[in-house]
Design an enzyme around this catalytic site. Structure first.
Site, PDB file in Angstrom:
ATOM      1  N   SER A  57       0.582  -1.167  -0.331  1.00  0.00           N
ATOM      2  CA  SER A  57      -0.242   0.521  -0.331  1.00  0.00           C
ATOM      3  C   SER A  57       0.726   1.657  -0.051  1.00  0.00           C
ATOM      4  O   SER A  57      -0.101   2.363  -0.476  1.00  0.00           O
ATOM      5  CB  SER A  57      -1.129  -0.078   1.105  1.00  0.00           C
ATOM      6  OG  SER A  57      -0.356   0.139   2.310  1.00  0.00           O
ATOM      7  N   GLY A  94      -1.886  -4.450   1.152  1.00  0.00           N
ATOM      8  CA  GLY A  94      -2.158  -5.197   1.948  1.00  0.00           C
ATOM      9  C   GLY A  94      -1.073  -6.412   1.520  1.00  0.00           C
ATOM     10  O   GLY A  94      -0.948  -7.808   2.589  1.00  0.00           O
ATOM     11  N   ASN A 123       3.985  -5.549   5.497  1.00  0.00           N
ATOM     12  CA  ASN A 123       3.007  -6.092   6.391  1.00  0.00           C
ATOM     13  C   ASN A 123       3.076  -7.104   6.846  1.00  0.00           C
ATOM     14  O   ASN A 123       2.489  -8.306   7.789  1.00  0.00           O
ATOM     15  CB  ASN A 123       1.922  -6.255   5.356  1.00  0.00           C
ATOM     16  CG  ASN A 123       1.278  -4.972   4.532  1.00  0.00           C
ATOM     17  OD1 ASN A 123       0.674  -4.759   5.621  1.00  0.00           O
ATOM     18  ND2 ASN A 123       0.870  -5.051   3.731  1.00  0.00           N
ATOM     19  N   ASP A 204      -4.617   7.241  10.130  1.00  0.00           N
ATOM     20  CA  ASP A 204      -4.312   5.499  10.517  1.00  0.00           C
ATOM     21  C   ASP A 204      -3.286   5.318  11.148  1.00  0.00           C
ATOM     22  O   ASP A 204      -2.640   4.235  12.148  1.00  0.00           O
ATOM     23  CB  ASP A 204      -4.285   4.337   9.759  1.00  0.00           C
ATOM     24  CG  ASP A 204      -3.390   4.942   8.419  1.00  0.00           C
ATOM     25  OD1 ASP A 204      -2.700   5.602   8.412  1.00  0.00           O
ATOM     26  OD2 ASP A 204      -3.514   3.717   7.057  1.00  0.00           O
ATOM     27  N   HIS A 207       0.001   5.439   6.739  1.00  0.00           N
ATOM     28  CA  HIS A 207       0.487   5.330   5.134  1.00  0.00           C
ATOM     29  C   HIS A 207       0.167   6.856   5.295  1.00  0.00           C
ATOM     30  O   HIS A 207      -0.621   8.359   6.287  1.00  0.00           O
ATOM     31  CB  HIS A 207      -1.254   4.942   4.879  1.00  0.00           C
ATOM     32  CG  HIS A 207      -1.380   3.226   4.394  1.00  0.00           C
ATOM     33  ND1 HIS A 207      -1.908   2.907   5.631  1.00  0.00           N
ATOM     34  CD2 HIS A 207      -0.681   2.821   3.563  1.00  0.00           C
ATOM     35  CE1 HIS A 207      -2.422   1.979   5.006  1.00  0.00           C
ATOM     36  NE2 HIS A 207      -1.492   1.666   4.175  1.00  0.00           N
TER      37      HIS A 207
END
Length: 231
Positions: A57, A94, A123, A204, A207
């Protein structure tokens, strides 16, 4: 020594006329002229390169408007600096090292890249996956890239401090270890200079925002540029 197409055609006509009349003409001069026009031209100017970005991402423009991520910005910089290279963004939000490893063979066959930027591992770390498995996957990815005749550029990553110092340091060291093993260029930390600036991250806190994307590109660019210039 430069040979243009008109002169080469004249050499070909002279050779054919002489051959038809039974005269022996030097073939070497004709071969040399042909190489200078076609082979020599390609050696004087490096051929356009294809850069494949295999990422998650952080490279797939998660939460950003289309065209504002660091990968599109890279494409814009290449055009602005008149560097003959195209960018293929094969990043998936992801994605893990395992997923990237599974997808890579098809991507290599389809796009035949000269350079593969590997931006994977975050991840794996955030999910607490076994680090030996992540290391094995990144090693296999690097091996596949090398076997395809391409160069690999590794993008290093750090984990948030709440994952524990020991786990975080082991995770971070993976990238340096593999870079040394493959003698590959490494961006030590792609979020260098911004990781502690909350304003440069989305809600979040994972990012980066659009404003952070040029910083990411600037972290990558000094390591990528020599690869683009390499014949």
């Amino acid at each position: 020594m430069l040979v243009d197409l008109k002169n080469l055609r004249a050499l070909w006509r002279a050779w054919l006329d002489g051959w038809a009349r039974g005269r022996r003409l030097p073939v070497g001069a004709l071969a040399l002229a042909t190489w200078l026009l076609f082979g020599g031209a390609t050696s004087a100017h490096s051929a356009p390169k294809t850069v494949l970005v295999l990422g998650d991402s952080l490279s797939a423009e998660y939460g950003l408007s289309h065209g504002s991520g660091w990968v599109p910005l890279l494409d814009q910089r290449l055009r602005a600096q008149r560097i003959e290279a195209s960018v293929v963004n094969a990043s998936v939000s992801g994605e893990t090292t395992s997923g990237g490893r599974a997808r890579l063979p098809v991507l290599l066959a389809r796009h035949r890249p000269d350079i593969v930027i590997v931006e994977l591992g975050a991840n794996d770390g955030l999910r607490g996956l076994p680090l030996p498995a992540a290391e094995a996957n990144l090693r296999a990815i690097s091996q596949q890239v090398r076997a395809a005749g391409a160069q690999v550029l590794l993008l290093g990553m750090r984990l948030p401090p709440n994952y524990g110092r020991a786990y975080g340091e082991r995770f971070f060291s993976l990238f340096g270890k593999l870079a040394r093993e493959f003698k590959a260029p490494l961006v030590p930390f792609m979020l260098e200079g911004m990781a502690d600036q909350a304003a440069l991250f989305q809600s979040d806190r994972l990012h980066p925002t659009a404003q952070a994307q040029p910083i990411i590109l600037d972290n990558i660019w000094p390591h990528l540029l020599p690869m683009l210039k390499k014949r």
